[in-house]
Design an enzyme around this catalytic site. Sequence first.
Site, PDB file in Angstrom:
ATOM      1  N   HIS A 119       0.782  -1.078  -0.028  1.00  0.00           N
ATOM      2  CA  HIS A 119       0.031  -0.029  -0.169  1.00  0.00           C
ATOM      3  C   HIS A 119       1.007   1.238  -0.143  1.00  0.00           C
ATOM      4  O   HIS A 119       0.323   2.342  -0.446  1.00  0.00           O
ATOM      5  CB  HIS A 119      -0.932   0.165   1.160  1.00  0.00           C
ATOM      6  CG  HIS A 119      -0.296   0.176   2.687  1.00  0.00           C
ATOM      7  ND1 HIS A 119       0.425  -0.922   3.210  1.00  0.00           N
ATOM      8  CD2 HIS A 119      -0.172   1.266   3.305  1.00  0.00           C
ATOM      9  CE1 HIS A 119       1.027  -0.569   4.198  1.00  0.00           C
ATOM     10  NE2 HIS A 119       0.583   0.751   4.524  1.00  0.00           N
ATOM     11  N   ASP A 144      -3.435  -1.768  -2.372  1.00  0.00           N
ATOM     12  CA  ASP A 144      -4.493  -1.225  -1.488  1.00  0.00           C
ATOM     13  C   ASP A 144      -5.344  -0.253  -2.434  1.00  0.00           C
ATOM     14  O   ASP A 144      -4.652   0.863  -2.895  1.00  0.00           O
ATOM     15  CB  ASP A 144      -4.000  -0.811  -0.100  1.00  0.00           C
ATOM     16  CG  ASP A 144      -5.227  -0.465   0.926  1.00  0.00           C
ATOM     17  OD1 ASP A 144      -5.993  -0.085   0.575  1.00  0.00           O
ATOM     18  OD2 ASP A 144      -4.757  -0.726   2.091  1.00  0.00           O
ATOM     19  N   TYR A 176      -6.569  -3.057   8.742  1.00  0.00           N
ATOM     20  CA  TYR A 176      -5.778  -3.774   9.689  1.00  0.00           C
ATOM     21  C   TYR A 176      -6.550  -4.630  10.425  1.00  0.00           C
ATOM     22  O   TYR A 176      -7.678  -4.125  11.138  1.00  0.00           O
ATOM     23  CB  TYR A 176      -4.801  -3.173  10.545  1.00  0.00           C
ATOM     24  CG  TYR A 176      -4.018  -3.955  11.577  1.00  0.00           C
ATOM     25  CD1 TYR A 176      -3.058  -4.609  11.075  1.00  0.00           C
ATOM     26  CD2 TYR A 176      -4.291  -3.883  12.763  1.00  0.00           C
ATOM     27  CE1 TYR A 176      -2.108  -5.356  12.034  1.00  0.00           C
ATOM     28  CE2 TYR A 176      -3.820  -4.771  13.766  1.00  0.00           C
ATOM     29  CZ  TYR A 176      -2.415  -5.292  13.332  1.00  0.00           C
ATOM     30  OH  TYR A 176      -1.662  -5.938  14.079  1.00  0.00           O
ATOM     31  N   GLU A 314      -5.680 -15.035  10.535  1.00  0.00           N
ATOM     32  CA  GLU A 314      -4.919 -15.924  11.651  1.00  0.00           C
ATOM     33  C   GLU A 314      -5.404 -16.819  11.851  1.00  0.00           C
ATOM     34  O   GLU A 314      -5.175 -17.613  12.902  1.00  0.00           O
ATOM     35  CB  GLU A 314      -4.360 -14.816  12.551  1.00  0.00           C
ATOM     36  CG  GLU A 314      -3.606 -13.838  12.395  1.00  0.00           C
ATOM     37  CD  GLU A 314      -3.022 -12.966  13.273  1.00  0.00           C
ATOM     38  OE1 GLU A 314      -3.525 -12.850  14.404  1.00  0.00           O
ATOM     39  OE2 GLU A 314      -1.991 -12.185  13.294  1.00  0.00           O
ATOM     40  N   ARG A 361       2.846  -2.186  16.538  1.00  0.00           N
ATOM     41  CA  ARG A 361       1.973  -2.980  16.897  1.00  0.00           C
ATOM     42  C   ARG A 361       2.729  -4.450  17.518  1.00  0.00           C
ATOM     43  O   ARG A 361       2.270  -5.320  17.165  1.00  0.00           O
ATOM     44  CB  ARG A 361       0.973  -3.296  15.666  1.00  0.00           C
ATOM     45  CG  ARG A 361       0.350  -2.304  15.236  1.00  0.00           C
ATOM     46  CD  ARG A 361      -0.748  -2.857  14.201  1.00  0.00           C
ATOM     47  NE  ARG A 361      -1.645  -1.850  13.617  1.00  0.00           N
ATOM     48  CZ  ARG A 361      -1.581  -1.089  12.541  1.00  0.00           C
ATOM     49  NH1 ARG A 361      -0.439  -1.378  11.878  1.00  0.00           N
ATOM     50  NH2 ARG A 361      -2.270  -0.145  12.035  1.00  0.00           N
ATOM     51  N   LYS A 384       9.548  -6.966  10.386  1.00  0.00           N
ATOM     52  CA  LYS A 384       9.165  -5.807   9.167  1.00  0.00           C
ATOM     53  C   LYS A 384      10.402  -4.954   9.047  1.00  0.00           C
ATOM     54  O   LYS A 384      11.513  -4.776   9.841  1.00  0.00           O
ATOM     55  CB  LYS A 384       8.343  -4.892   9.910  1.00  0.00           C
ATOM     56  CG  LYS A 384       6.799  -5.303  10.216  1.00  0.00           C
ATOM     57  CD  LYS A 384       6.011  -4.303  10.774  1.00  0.00           C
ATOM     58  CE  LYS A 384       4.634  -4.832  10.927  1.00  0.00           C
ATOM     59  NZ  LYS A 384       3.703  -3.614  11.545  1.00  0.00           N
TER      60      LYS A 384
END
Length: 429
Positions: A119, A144, A176, A314, A361, A384
């Site tokens: 995105h 996105d 998210y 998940e 997060r 990340k």
Amino acid sequence: MSILGCTKSGFMLCVGICIVLLAINNIDPPDQNTSILSEIKECGFYPGELCTALFEGKPAALVVGNFCQEALPPSKDQGPVLLQSMSNCSTFTQEFHFITKPLSEEETGYPLAFIMTIHKKLDMFLKLLTAIYAPQNVYCIHVDQKSPKPFSLAVQKVADCFPNVFVTRKQETVVYAGISRLQADINCMEELVQSNIRWNHVINLCGQDFPIKTIRETVRYLKSKWRGKNLTPGVVQPDHMKYRTQVSYKEFIHMGKSYVYPTKEEKDPPPHNITLYFGTAYYALTRDFVQFVLSDRRAKDLLEWSKDTYSPDEHYWVTLNRIKGVPGSTPDAGWEGNIRAVKWRDQEGASHSGCHGHYVRDICVFGLGDLQWLMDSPHLFANKFDPHRYPVVTDCLERQYRLRVLKEAEVPLESHWYFPDEYTQKADL
């Protein structure tokens, strides 16, 4: 600013990219960390030397201090924009060091599919695609819907340069922890199964991923332990995760803000008496399993039931993969499977010694001190990365990864496959 390692002939191309990235990503002025690599380059030092020292585990501050005693201010961006520079695909693929020939019979004989959900941060997307691209594979990109128009156009231009890379026709506004993230993968799967490339496994990636293992190493891993099997690490849904599926959740999207919030409406049990599992949203799935997901009533009903749950990606893949008789299923599997290296905040002191970047997060955005940990990881990919906050991390990984890829090659190497500061290392390959 180091984005993809500029050659002299590609200087204007790289400068143009810098301008577009500044506009697209609204980058803040570089702080002390983000300007490290540009400072070193201004001093005339070879980034490969810095990377070698960092991979050896030497303290980042000491290494940088030894390489550049006096940093000069970065030069100002000027030149043509990315869309103009990318009018010639042949030049583009060479300037960005794409490997456009199969490197071994082993890789050619086991093609893979990749789903890339992105995105923002065009430079990180290009780093990732450049690293994993091979002509025998196929790549589906989901952009996105809320991405800036220039970003979307640039990604489409990149895809247009390759016969085996495409942007999916059905695009979601990704929220998210919402169903839109799961739906984005399914949109790509619907087109991947129609590909003329008979891929064996599909692997999903996001825009902040980067490979740790080469494509050849990935193929060997999937062929050895997971041939004909799906790789979806997870366990029966723990009690502390049941809140995600006990009440209905809704996606909120308005004025640039998006999130998932719970309602007071209780959900019915999953359809078909399916036992819910909980695991990673990352996977490696067989082609037959993907066909099952797209056509089987149980899979479709579970998808519909999951639309108002929290972070359904998940539980969806791992749950379906635990059903006996499903193509490639692993009903008795647990957390095994080296899909993604992640430093979770709550695992600090257990699976890792801490994050040397910062947490987002509760996931570590890798810093310089994390490079050695990444190299020691058995996983295929890591998450990340942020090339704007920690550019040395992605630059060093990119160069180290490419050298390993070329060292494995069984075909004559072409000069543009090397990054500029790797030419002096050709004799070592």
